[in-house]
Design an enzyme around this catalytic site. Structure first.
Site, PDB file in Angstrom:
ATOM      1  N   PRO A   1     -14.286   9.653  55.028  1.00 31.08           N
ATOM      2  CA  PRO A   1     -13.102   8.799  55.177  1.00 31.08           C
ATOM      3  C   PRO A   1     -12.081   9.319  56.181  1.00 31.08           C
ATOM      4  O   PRO A   1     -11.835  10.524  56.271  1.00 31.08           O
ATOM      5  CB  PRO A   1     -12.496   8.781  53.766  1.00 31.08           C
ATOM      6  CG  PRO A   1     -13.101   9.931  53.054  1.00 31.08           C
ATOM      7  CD  PRO A   1     -14.450  10.149  53.661  1.00 31.08           C
ATOM      8  N   ASN A   2     -11.525   8.369  56.907  1.00 25.82           N
ATOM      9  CA  ASN A   2     -10.444   8.557  57.882  1.00 25.82           C
ATOM     10  C   ASN A   2     -10.888   9.186  59.192  1.00 25.82           C
ATOM     11  O   ASN A   2     -10.097   9.258  60.139  1.00 25.82           O
ATOM     12  CB  ASN A   2      -9.269   9.366  57.283  1.00 25.82           C
ATOM     13  CG  ASN A   2      -8.627   8.643  56.124  1.00 25.82           C
ATOM     14  OD1 ASN A   2      -8.259   7.477  56.274  1.00 25.82           O
ATOM     15  ND2 ASN A   2      -8.526   9.284  54.967  1.00 25.82           N
TER      16      ASN A   2
ATOM     17  N   ARG B   1      -3.601  10.446  65.751  1.00 30.76           N
ATOM     18  CA  ARG B   1      -2.700  11.400  65.102  1.00 30.76           C
ATOM     19  C   ARG B   1      -3.446  12.641  64.605  1.00 30.76           C
ATOM     20  O   ARG B   1      -4.668  12.670  64.569  1.00 30.76           O
ATOM     21  CB  ARG B   1      -2.005  10.715  63.931  1.00 30.76           C
ATOM     22  CG  ARG B   1      -0.959   9.695  64.384  1.00 30.76           C
ATOM     23  CD  ARG B   1      -0.439   8.868  63.224  1.00 30.76           C
ATOM     24  NE  ARG B   1      -1.526   8.157  62.576  1.00 30.76           N
ATOM     25  CZ  ARG B   1      -1.838   8.252  61.282  1.00 30.76           C
ATOM     26  NH1 ARG B   1      -1.158   9.034  60.486  1.00 30.76           N
ATOM     27  NH2 ARG B   1      -2.827   7.558  60.762  1.00 30.76           N
TER      28      ARG B   1
ATOM     29  N   TYR C   1      -7.449  18.151  64.180  1.00 29.53           N
ATOM     30  CA  TYR C   1      -8.768  17.559  64.385  1.00 29.53           C
ATOM     31  C   TYR C   1      -9.152  17.347  65.850  1.00 29.53           C
ATOM     32  O   TYR C   1     -10.247  16.850  66.124  1.00 29.53           O
ATOM     33  CB  TYR C   1      -8.848  16.225  63.628  1.00 29.53           C
ATOM     34  CG  TYR C   1      -8.483  16.356  62.166  1.00 29.53           C
ATOM     35  CD1 TYR C   1      -9.107  17.316  61.370  1.00 29.53           C
ATOM     36  CD2 TYR C   1      -7.502  15.559  61.584  1.00 29.53           C
ATOM     37  CE1 TYR C   1      -8.774  17.469  60.028  1.00 29.53           C
ATOM     38  CE2 TYR C   1      -7.167  15.698  60.242  1.00 29.53           C
ATOM     39  CZ  TYR C   1      -7.796  16.662  59.476  1.00 29.53           C
ATOM     40  OH  TYR C   1      -7.466  16.816  58.154  1.00 29.53           O
TER      41      TYR C   1
ATOM     42  N   ASN D   1     -19.910  15.534  57.663  1.00 27.79           N
ATOM     43  CA  ASN D   1     -18.520  15.924  57.408  1.00 27.79           C
ATOM     44  C   ASN D   1     -18.025  14.981  56.314  1.00 27.79           C
ATOM     45  O   ASN D   1     -17.657  13.833  56.587  1.00 27.79           O
ATOM     46  CB  ASN D   1     -17.662  15.789  58.658  1.00 27.79           C
ATOM     47  CG  ASN D   1     -16.230  16.249  58.404  1.00 27.79           C
ATOM     48  OD1 ASN D   1     -15.838  16.440  57.247  1.00 27.79           O
ATOM     49  ND2 ASN D   1     -15.460  16.406  59.464  1.00 27.79           N
TER      50      ASN D   1
ATOM     51  N   ALA E   1     -12.378  14.093  53.106  1.00 24.86           N
ATOM     52  CA  ALA E   1     -11.698  14.350  51.825  1.00 24.86           C
ATOM     53  C   ALA E   1     -12.668  14.374  50.648  1.00 24.86           C
ATOM     54  O   ALA E   1     -12.409  15.040  49.632  1.00 24.86           O
ATOM     55  CB  ALA E   1     -10.615  13.304  51.596  1.00 24.86           C
TER      56      ALA E   1
ATOM     57  N   GLU F   1     -23.083  21.130  56.529  1.00 22.89           N
ATOM     58  CA  GLU F   1     -21.715  20.637  56.288  1.00 22.89           C
ATOM     59  C   GLU F   1     -20.830  21.078  57.460  1.00 22.89           C
ATOM     60  O   GLU F   1     -20.845  22.254  57.835  1.00 22.89           O
ATOM     61  CB  GLU F   1     -21.207  21.237  54.970  1.00 22.89           C
ATOM     62  CG  GLU F   1     -19.775  20.877  54.617  1.00 22.89           C
ATOM     63  CD  GLU F   1     -19.331  21.574  53.313  1.00 22.89           C
ATOM     64  OE1 GLU F   1     -20.168  22.211  52.626  1.00 22.89           O
ATOM     65  OE2 GLU F   1     -18.122  21.496  53.014  1.00 22.89           O
TER      66      GLU F   1
ATOM     67  N   HIS G   1     -16.831  20.897  59.201  1.00 21.06           N
ATOM     68  CA  HIS G   1     -15.415  20.538  59.159  1.00 21.06           C
ATOM     69  C   HIS G   1     -14.782  20.864  60.494  1.00 21.06           C
ATOM     70  O   HIS G   1     -14.984  21.962  61.030  1.00 21.06           O
ATOM     71  CB  HIS G   1     -14.684  21.270  58.024  1.00 21.06           C
ATOM     72  CG  HIS G   1     -15.226  20.899  56.696  1.00 21.06           C
ATOM     73  ND1 HIS G   1     -14.957  19.674  56.121  1.00 21.06           N
ATOM     74  CD2 HIS G   1     -16.066  21.530  55.861  1.00 21.06           C
ATOM     75  CE1 HIS G   1     -15.604  19.591  54.977  1.00 21.06           C
ATOM     76  NE2 HIS G   1     -16.288  20.698  54.795  1.00 21.06           N
TER      77      HIS G   1
ATOM     78  N   ARG H   1      -5.867  26.286  55.431  1.00 22.46           N
ATOM     79  CA  ARG H   1      -4.969  25.158  55.121  1.00 22.46           C
ATOM     80  C   ARG H   1      -4.571  25.198  53.641  1.00 22.46           C
ATOM     81  O   ARG H   1      -4.488  26.264  53.062  1.00 22.46           O
ATOM     82  CB  ARG H   1      -5.663  23.845  55.528  1.00 22.46           C
ATOM     83  CG  ARG H   1      -6.011  23.820  57.029  1.00 22.46           C
ATOM     84  CD  ARG H   1      -6.649  22.524  57.443  1.00 22.46           C
ATOM     85  NE  ARG H   1      -5.731  21.392  57.276  1.00 22.46           N
ATOM     86  CZ  ARG H   1      -6.105  20.114  57.386  1.00 22.46           C
ATOM     87  NH1 ARG H   1      -7.359  19.819  57.684  1.00 22.46           N
ATOM     88  NH2 ARG H   1      -5.223  19.143  57.222  1.00 22.46           N
TER      89      ARG H   1
HETATM   90  O1  CA2 Z   1     -11.541  19.461  58.876  1.00 21.50           O
HETATM   91  C1  CA2 Z   1     -12.260  18.495  58.533  1.00 21.50           C
HETATM   92  O2  CA2 Z   1     -13.171  18.064  59.218  1.00 21.50           O
HETATM   93  C2  CA2 Z   1     -11.960  17.794  57.198  1.00 21.50           C
HETATM   94  O3  CA2 Z   1     -13.213  17.429  56.617  1.00 21.50           O
HETATM   95  C3  CA2 Z   1     -11.148  16.558  57.545  1.00 21.50           C
HETATM   96  C4  CA2 Z   1     -10.665  15.767  56.335  1.00 21.50           C
HETATM   97  C5  CA2 Z   1      -9.957  16.705  55.334  1.00 21.50           C
HETATM   98  O4  CA2 Z   1      -9.653  15.989  54.156  1.00 21.50           O
HETATM   99  C6  CA2 Z   1     -10.831  17.910  54.975  1.00 21.50           C
HETATM  100  O5  CA2 Z   1     -10.111  18.750  54.101  1.00 21.50           O
HETATM  101  C7  CA2 Z   1     -11.216  18.685  56.220  1.00 21.50           C
HETATM  102  C8  CA2 Z   1      -9.647  14.675  56.738  1.00 21.50           C
HETATM  103  C9  CA2 Z   1     -10.117  13.755  57.826  1.00 21.50           C
HETATM  104  C10 CA2 Z   1      -8.953  12.911  58.256  1.00 21.50           C
HETATM  105  O6  CA2 Z   1      -9.107  12.570  59.612  1.00 21.50           O
HETATM  106  C11 CA2 Z   1      -8.018  12.121  60.319  1.00 21.50           C
HETATM  107  C12 CA2 Z   1      -8.179  11.987  61.674  1.00 21.50           C
HETATM  108  C13 CA2 Z   1      -7.109  11.557  62.454  1.00 21.50           C
HETATM  109  C14 CA2 Z   1      -5.889  11.242  61.862  1.00 21.50           C
HETATM  110  C15 CA2 Z   1      -5.744  11.365  60.503  1.00 21.50           C
HETATM  111  C16 CA2 Z   1      -6.807  11.796  59.715  1.00 21.50           C
END
Ligand code: CA2
Length: 149
Positions: free
Chosen positions: A10-11, A18, A23, A75, A78, A99, A101, A108
């Site tokens: 997700p996301n 942003r 990321y 990946n 969340a 996996e 990230h 974090r």
């Molecule tokens: O570091 C990673 O790849 C994560 O899997 C990213 C997840 C986070 O919940 C994990 O703890 C670590 C969040 C992805 C959200 O992606 C976004 C990208 C652009 C703007 C906002 C969120």
């Protein structure tokens, strides 16, 4: 031709906008395009799938059992920290996975340190941004070649 499935949770469809400090600035499309090209060069097919829905990700993992997928790069975003359902799906299909990230989850918030996937994974790559997917793909390619000399 061996197939490698790349799953994004997700996301991650928001990449390139942003939260670049966590990321990076690449879009998901740019990442997937590079992975597809790297797969082609290695004689393998790379299929990518992103969803914000836990159920859709579980369904895609289940489908991988019968669509010729040799390896999964995931990946879970969340869902890394919450999803027993996605963990159980990966465990059930018995397809090896790595996996990934983008951010260093260990640097974090404390809740990001626990993953429902790491103990089942062939390996875990964290903190290298989009390069992490390419490193994971290379590891998957080598593993497939080793298993099919
Ligand atoms: O570091 C990673 O790849 C994560 O899997 C990213 C997840 C986070 O919940 C994990 O703890 C670590 C969040 C992805 C959200 O992606 C976004 C990208 C652009 C703007 C906002 C969120």
């Amino acid at each position: 031709m061996p197939t490698i499935l790349v799953l994004h949770g997700p996301n991650l469809n928001l990449l390139g906008g942003r939260e670049a400090e966590h990321y990076g600035t690449d879009t998901l499309e740019a990442i997937d395009t590079r992975l597809e090209a790297a797969g082609r060069k290695a004689g393998m097919e790379v299929k990518s799938f992103q969803s914000n829905s836990e159920a859709e990700l579980v369904d895609r993992v289940q489908a991988a059992k019968s669509d010729g997928t040799s390896f999964i790069v995931i990946n879970p975003a969340a869902f890394t920290h919450t999803s027993v359902a996605l963990r159980d799906a990966l465990s059930a299909v018995r397809i090896p996975f790595i996996e990934v990230h983008l951010s260093n989850v260990h640097a974090r918030e404390p809740f990001r340190r626990h993953s429902y996937f790491s103990d089942l994974a062939s390996g875990v790559i964290v903190g290298f941004g989009p390069l992490g997917y390419e490193l994971a793909l290379e590891a998957a390619i080598r593993s497939i070649r080793k298993a099919n000399p």
